[in-house]
Write an enzyme that holds these catalytic residues in place. Structure first.
Site, PDB file in Angstrom:
ATOM      1  N   SER A   1       0.841  -1.194   0.000  1.00 37.67           N
ATOM      2  CA  SER A   1       0.000   0.000   0.000  1.00 37.67           C
ATOM      3  C   SER A   1       0.876   1.244   0.000  1.00 37.67           C
ATOM      4  O   SER A   1       1.956   1.258   0.604  1.00 37.67           O
ATOM      5  CB  SER A   1      -0.896   0.015   1.241  1.00 37.67           C
ATOM      6  OG  SER A   1      -1.536   1.269   1.396  1.00 37.67           O
TER       7      SER A   1
ATOM      8  N   TYR B   1      -2.793  -0.633  10.023  1.00 40.52           N
ATOM      9  CA  TYR B   1      -2.901  -1.118   8.638  1.00 40.52           C
ATOM     10  C   TYR B   1      -1.569  -0.961   7.909  1.00 40.52           C
ATOM     11  O   TYR B   1      -1.051  -1.907   7.305  1.00 40.52           O
ATOM     12  CB  TYR B   1      -3.995  -0.329   7.915  1.00 40.52           C
ATOM     13  CG  TYR B   1      -4.136  -0.667   6.443  1.00 40.52           C
ATOM     14  CD1 TYR B   1      -4.888  -1.760   6.036  1.00 40.52           C
ATOM     15  CD2 TYR B   1      -3.516   0.113   5.464  1.00 40.52           C
ATOM     16  CE1 TYR B   1      -5.022  -2.075   4.691  1.00 40.52           C
ATOM     17  CE2 TYR B   1      -3.637  -0.195   4.123  1.00 40.52           C
ATOM     18  CZ  TYR B   1      -4.401  -1.291   3.747  1.00 40.52           C
ATOM     19  OH  TYR B   1      -4.515  -1.597   2.413  1.00 40.52           O
TER      20      TYR B   1
END
Length: 254
Positions: free
Chosen positions: A142, A157
């Protein structure tokens, strides 16, 4: 014909990746968990275009099922493609999980670890004997790892996605003896249904994201799928151990 496994192939980036890889003449095994209809839709589209795909259910958060899943993969390879190995793995399946550091519970943290990192780690380990020498792995990380949001909210995350990046680099070293290339892609904001359709719920925030992106728009799953397919193909034959950000230049120079 090679065969690629794409986890989380029922929607979003995984679905687009399965379609892109199949369009390049590869067979596809795609996994799904709760979205069986999405998996069927992906397979139907691939078959309508003359390709071959098989959906298999997989709960990435339950590693106890990985041995049975690997056996399913082995059986599917033999029955559908008369093969005993597959050629590429895309570790895409995951989940959203934005919350501020002070608000993150142990339960939320453990779920993210189990799905985003532990699942990817041990699924790859379990499938490795079936991956052909000279093959390739792409792990979906990400841009929350490569570009830190000033507002925060992604500590747990992003930490897990950061672990995926580190895992990618070590796998590239350890699997080089088998000529298996391992890379990660770090997508920026991409229009998917992740995090309970966050982009639909908070559509008013999209223009702000687009203003911060050099190419002036939100990413689409096809944008990410094209880069993944390139990394898996012979075009990416001299790339390994790398993290490729695909964000349209999000917050570049800001």
């Amino acid at each position: 014909m090679g065969v690629t496994i794409v986890t989380g192939g029922s929607s979003g980036i995984g679905q687009a990746t399965a379609l892109e890889i199949a369009a390049r003449g590869e067979g596809v095994i795609l996994t799904y968990n709760g979205n069986a209809q999405g998996a069927r839709d992906t397979v139907a589209t691939i078959e309508a275009r003359g390709g071959t795909a098989v959906p298999l259910r997989l709960d990435l958060g339950d590693a106890t099922r990985f041995p049975a899943f690997a056996a399913q993969v082995e059986e599917t390879l033999a029955a559908v493609w008369q093969a005993d190995t597959f050629t590429a793995l895309v570790n895409n399946a995951g989940m959203g999980g934005g919350s501020r550091f002070v608000d993150t519970t142990e339960e939320q943290f453990d779920t993210l670890v189990r799905v985003l990192f532990r699942g990817t780690f041990f699924l790859t380990q379990r499938l490795l004997p079936l991956l052909a020498d000279g093959g390739a792995i792409v792990n979906v990380a990400s841009a929350s790892v490569t570009t830190i949001e000033r507002g925060g909210g992604y500590a747990a995350y992003a930490a897990n996605k950061g672990a995926i990046v580190t895992l990618t680099q070590y796998l590239a070293v350890e699997l080089a003896e088998r000529r298996i290339r391992v890379n990660a892609i770090a997508p920026g904001s991409t229009r998917t249904l992740i995090a309970d359709n966050a982009f639909g719920k908070y559509a008013h925030l999209v223009p702000e994201i687009e203003k911060k992106t050099l190419l002036g728009r939100l990413g689409e799953p096809d944008d990410i799928a094209a880069v993944i397919a390139m990394l898996l193909s012979s075009d990416g034959r001299w790339i390994t151990g790398q993290v490729i950000e695909a964000s349209g230049g999000y917050q570049f120079g800001i």
